[in-house]
Design a protein around this motif. Structure first.
Motif, PDB file in Angstrom:
ATOM      1  N   ASP A   1      -2.095  -4.252 -81.005  1.00 36.59           N
ATOM      2  CA  ASP A   1      -1.688  -5.617 -80.680  1.00 36.59           C
ATOM      3  C   ASP A   1      -0.356  -5.920 -81.350  1.00 36.59           C
ATOM      4  O   ASP A   1       0.278  -5.039 -81.942  1.00 36.59           O
ATOM      5  N   SER A   2       0.089  -7.178 -81.284  1.00 37.99           N
ATOM      6  CA  SER A   2       1.417  -7.534 -81.800  1.00 37.99           C
ATOM      7  C   SER A   2       1.525  -7.347 -83.308  1.00 37.99           C
ATOM      8  O   SER A   2       2.620  -7.199 -83.848  1.00 37.99           O
ATOM      9  N   ALA A   3       0.376  -7.358 -84.003  1.00 37.53           N
ATOM     10  CA  ALA A   3       0.386  -7.179 -85.456  1.00 37.53           C
ATOM     11  C   ALA A   3       0.182  -5.723 -85.846  1.00 37.53           C
ATOM     12  O   ALA A   3       0.163  -5.398 -87.039  1.00 37.53           O
ATOM     13  N   GLY A   4      -0.003  -4.854 -84.892  1.00 33.73           N
ATOM     14  CA  GLY A   4      -0.214  -3.443 -85.194  1.00 33.73           C
ATOM     15  C   GLY A   4      -1.664  -3.061 -85.337  1.00 33.73           C
ATOM     16  O   GLY A   4      -1.970  -1.888 -85.619  1.00 33.73           O
ATOM     17  N   ALA A   5      -2.568  -3.999 -85.144  1.00 35.55           N
ATOM     18  CA  ALA A   5      -3.990  -3.692 -85.248  1.00 35.55           C
ATOM     19  C   ALA A   5      -4.487  -3.069 -83.954  1.00 35.55           C
ATOM     20  O   ALA A   5      -3.932  -3.293 -82.872  1.00 35.55           O
ATOM     21  N   THR A   6      -5.565  -2.291 -84.057  1.00 38.16           N
ATOM     22  CA  THR A   6      -6.137  -1.637 -82.883  1.00 38.16           C
ATOM     23  C   THR A   6      -6.829  -2.673 -82.013  1.00 38.16           C
ATOM     24  O   THR A   6      -7.563  -3.545 -82.500  1.00 38.16           O
TER      25      THR A   6
ATOM     26  N   HIS B   1       3.230   6.380 -83.813  1.00 39.81           N
ATOM     27  CA  HIS B   1       2.925   5.275 -82.910  1.00 39.81           C
ATOM     28  C   HIS B   1       4.212   4.720 -82.306  1.00 39.81           C
ATOM     29  O   HIS B   1       5.310   4.941 -82.824  1.00 39.81           O
ATOM     30  N   VAL B   2       4.043   4.005 -81.183  1.00 40.27           N
ATOM     31  CA  VAL B   2       5.171   3.492 -80.407  1.00 40.27           C
ATOM     32  C   VAL B   2       4.970   1.998 -80.187  1.00 40.27           C
ATOM     33  O   VAL B   2       3.847   1.541 -79.911  1.00 40.27           O
ATOM     34  N   THR B   3       6.077   1.228 -80.276  1.00 35.29           N
ATOM     35  CA  THR B   3       6.045  -0.210 -79.989  1.00 35.29           C
ATOM     36  C   THR B   3       6.808  -0.470 -78.698  1.00 35.29           C
ATOM     37  O   THR B   3       7.929   0.018 -78.516  1.00 35.29           O
ATOM     38  N   PHE B   4       6.196  -1.248 -77.784  1.00 35.12           N
ATOM     39  CA  PHE B   4       6.798  -1.516 -76.480  1.00 35.12           C
ATOM     40  C   PHE B   4       7.745  -2.717 -76.556  1.00 35.12           C
ATOM     41  O   PHE B   4       7.589  -3.594 -77.408  1.00 35.12           O
TER      42      PHE B   4
END
Length: 699
Positions: free
Chosen positions: A617-622, A581-584
């Motif tokens: 989302d910001s917490a990593g949830a779908t 996974h990737v974080t923007f």
């Protein structure tokens, strides 16, 4: 009183068949051209005479004919026509065993029963059958070559031409190495000049196998290209000596078929017209010297005689895995090992002209070894593409005839600067040369992978600027000039057109010269490429970029994601990642439903593309709507991207397509204050298949 004037008596007609003898060999028998007598009254009297030079004539009498003077310079055949003609077919010339005999002329004279002399009553002194000279045996020049050393390799050259195709490795002893050299030289059937080699206990003896002004080879030195401790040993002469010239046309047998068939067909002459032939007088360094003697009758009917030669071409350096005859590579190439070959591959022609210091740009554009290797890799990639077999447009027995995508067949003469010549050669593969601090690079308009991702985060705040012309002004007809072999390589035209555009806007014609093109199919593809490029790439973009563009050169393809075009940011930089996974670096609006992919640069400098499985989302949830701070990938990346790596998102949605926007870089210039100014043109990877479809030419 009536005065009766009798009809003139008919003259005997002499028919001569067979080619006149170009040379005679001392001490041997030469059969003369065949003579037949027609329209003559018996009995016949036919006289052969050696009018110039030495030698005797012989003949065998057939039934009814009589031969006198056989074995002398004057031979006479008498009798009825039925017996004389077969006898004439046996007349031969026996030359003395003296090479200094010089010129010989033999004539024939016919007289029939009415005392008429043929042919056509105008040859009272006879008809010349042959006029030739002795073929003297040349002394073949020899060279004695010695070598020394205990390791490495050696390759021998004469007059700049390699005598064997590959370097010979030291074989454990000098004698074994000499034997390997002799074997390699004797196995090189394409050597120019042809040479045979043998070995004695300590030296290699090379002999020129044919003699053409062989004294011209006297003094020519054998040189060597060596590695390790291998070298030529000065204890031997290492040069050719002892050659003496042969007869004036001692190589003519190489070209008899050409003279008697192809060249005569070209000029429309009967067999046997050429009295001498094609002469090779001498061999000089870097020069080809050809002489031709033509019959004077040609100049009585033609105000100007023009002769062209179809030459094989120069021996160039090509990768050692490349077969220039089949236009194919046998496995991978190490990037440094070359061999000699005659080739029509424009990539290696370009390399030869760029690096040659005598006639090319070797003194003008010197390259470091590293720069040369980089350029060679550019050319290797283009050559692999250019040697792929494509439809030539011709059909034989209903089958498609294939040909290499690009070939170059030309003679470089004056009229263009060196840079213009290099650009002309590059144009064969629709390429361009780029010169800068990196040396010389070459690119071609061919399918290319994306090198760099570009968006608002790695360009100047002014963003992107676009320009383009009207579709009404695009060319829709391409007239391409090429050299047609069927017309003795005269200029010819092919026509390519965008028919729907012609019907809508009328013809807008562009003319182009296909440099070095001798294939109608290649000329058609050139025209198709011009129109496809015009149609597919009307849009230009300019922007100013940062240091990540320091390695970008013209020809590279970049993927641009411009939020001013998409109206919603779908690009940026990554902050933290794993392979799944990737974080923007900033939230983006989740696109409408559809299939979406993320493109991100990974540490090895390549771009990895993965389908997006879901948004985070910001917490990593779908999350399925609103904004996203990252995404989950349908399959893992090959490596973890570096922090702050650029990413772009592309895909399709219900509201319309969002395909990758690709551009090919045309120009990169360093800005005096910040980064690099870039000009790029829209790039359509789908155009290449269309260029090579529906190519049909006449046979």
């Amino acid at each position: 009183m009536t005065l009766h004037i009798p009809d003139p008596k008919p003259c005997p007609n002499i028919a001569v068949t067979g080619s006149p003898t170009k040379l005679y060999t001392p001490g041997q028998t030469t059969t003369l051209p065949q003579v037949d007598i027609n329209a003559a009254k018996d009995p016949l009297e036919v006289t052969y005479a050696v009018t110039t030079g030495e030698g005797n004539l012989t003949a065998t009498a057939s039934s009814g004919a009589t031969v006198t003077g056989s074995g002398t310079k004057t031979l006479k055949v008498t009798g009825p026509q039925a017996g004389v003609n077969p006898t004439l077919h046996s007349v031969a010339y026996v030359s003395p065993a003296n090479e200094a005999t010089g010129s010989v002329e033999i004539s024939v004279r016919v007289k029939d029963g009415d005392n008429q002399v043929g042919s056509m009553c105008n040859a009272a002194n006879g008809i010349t059958l042959i006029s030739s000279t002795a073929s003297k045996t040349p002394n073949k020049p020899k060279a004695t070559v010695c070598i020394k050393g205990s390791g490495g390799s050696i390759r021998l050259f004469l007059n700049g031409n390699a005598l064997h195709p590959d370097p010979v490795q030291y074989a454990g002893s000098i004698l074994a190495t000499l034997q390997s050299l002799a074997s390699s030289i004797n196995g090189n059937t394409s050597a120019t000049p042809p040479i045979t080699a043998s070995v004695n206990s300590s030296a290699l003896t090379m002999v020129l196998t044919v003699g053409v002004a062989t004294s011209g080879f006297n003094g020519m030195s054998v040189t060597a290209q060596t590695t390790g401790s291998m070298a030529l040993d000065s204890n031997c002469g290492n040069k050719f000596e002892g050659g003496t010239d042969g007869g004036p046309t001692s190589l003519s047998e190489w070209f008899d078929d050409f003279l008697e068939k192809d060249l005569q067909n070209l000029l429309g002459q009967a067999a046997g017209t050429f009295a001498t032939g094609l002469l090779f007088s001498h061999i000089l360094p870097n020069e080809s010297d050809v002489q031709i003697k033509l019959p004077s009758e040609l100049f009585e009917t033609e105000s100007e005689i023009r002769i062209s030669f179809l030459v094989e071409g120069m021996v160039l350096k090509v990768p050692n895995t490349y077969d220039a005859n089949t236009h194919s590579y046998g496995g991978g190439w190490d990037g440094v090992t070359f061999k000699d070959a005659v080739t029509d591959d424009p990539c290696w022609i370009f390399r030869d002209y760029l690096t040659n210091k005598r006639y090319g740009c070797g003194n003008d554009l010197p390259l470091t070894p590293a720069q040369q290797r980089t350029l060679d890799q550019d050319l290797y990639r283009i050559s692999q593409y250019g040697n792929q077999a494509v439809d030539s447009g011709r059909r034989e027995n209903g089958a498609v005839v294939m040909e290499p995508r690009y070939t170059c067949n030309t003679v470089l003469t004056g009229g263009m600067s060196k840079i213009e010549i290099l650009q002309a050669i590059a144009s064969v593969f629709n390429g361009q040369m780029v010169v800068g601090g990196f040396g010389v690079r070459v690119f071609a308009d061919m399918p290319t992978s994306t090198k760099l991702l570009v968006n608002q985060t790695n360009v100047h705040k002014d963003g992107f600027s676009y320009s383009g012309g009207s579709i009404r002004n695009l060319y829709n007809v391409a007239m391409v000039k090429w050299n047609n072999p069927a017309k003795f390589y005269a200029l010819d035209f092919t026509r390519s057109e965008d028919r729907p555009s012609v019907l809508r806007y009328g013809e807008k014609i562009i003319e182009e010269v296909a440099f070095g093109c001798t294939s109608a199919g290649q000329a058609v593809r050139k025209g198709n490429w011009l129109l496809a490029t015009e149609k597919a790439n009307p849009l230009l973009v300019t922007y100013r970029a940062g240091l990540d563009h320091s390695q970008v050169i013209p020809g590279d393809v970049v993927m641009i994601e411009d939020s001013d075009i998409t109206l919603s940011p779908r690009s940026g930089r990554v902050t933290s990642t794993v392979t799944t996974h990737v974080t923007f670096d900033a939230p983006i609006t989740i696109p409408a439903s559809g299939t979406w992919s993320i493109h991100v640069m990974i540490p090895d400098g390549t771009i990895a593309t993965r389908q997006i499985a879901s948004w985070r989302d910001s917490a990593g949830a779908t999350v399925g709507s609103g904004v996203a701070y990252g995404c989950n990938l349908a399959s893992a990346l090959p490596a973890v991207p570096v922090n702050r790596a650029v990413y772009n998102i592309t895909g399709t949605a219900a509201t319309g397509p969002f395909a990758p926007r690709l551009f090919r870089v045309l120009k990169v210039t360093e800005h005096r204050e910040f980064g690099y100014d870039v000009v790029a043109q829209a790039y359509d990877p789908n155009k290449y298949a269309a260029i090579e479809q529906n190519v049909l030419v006449s046979a």
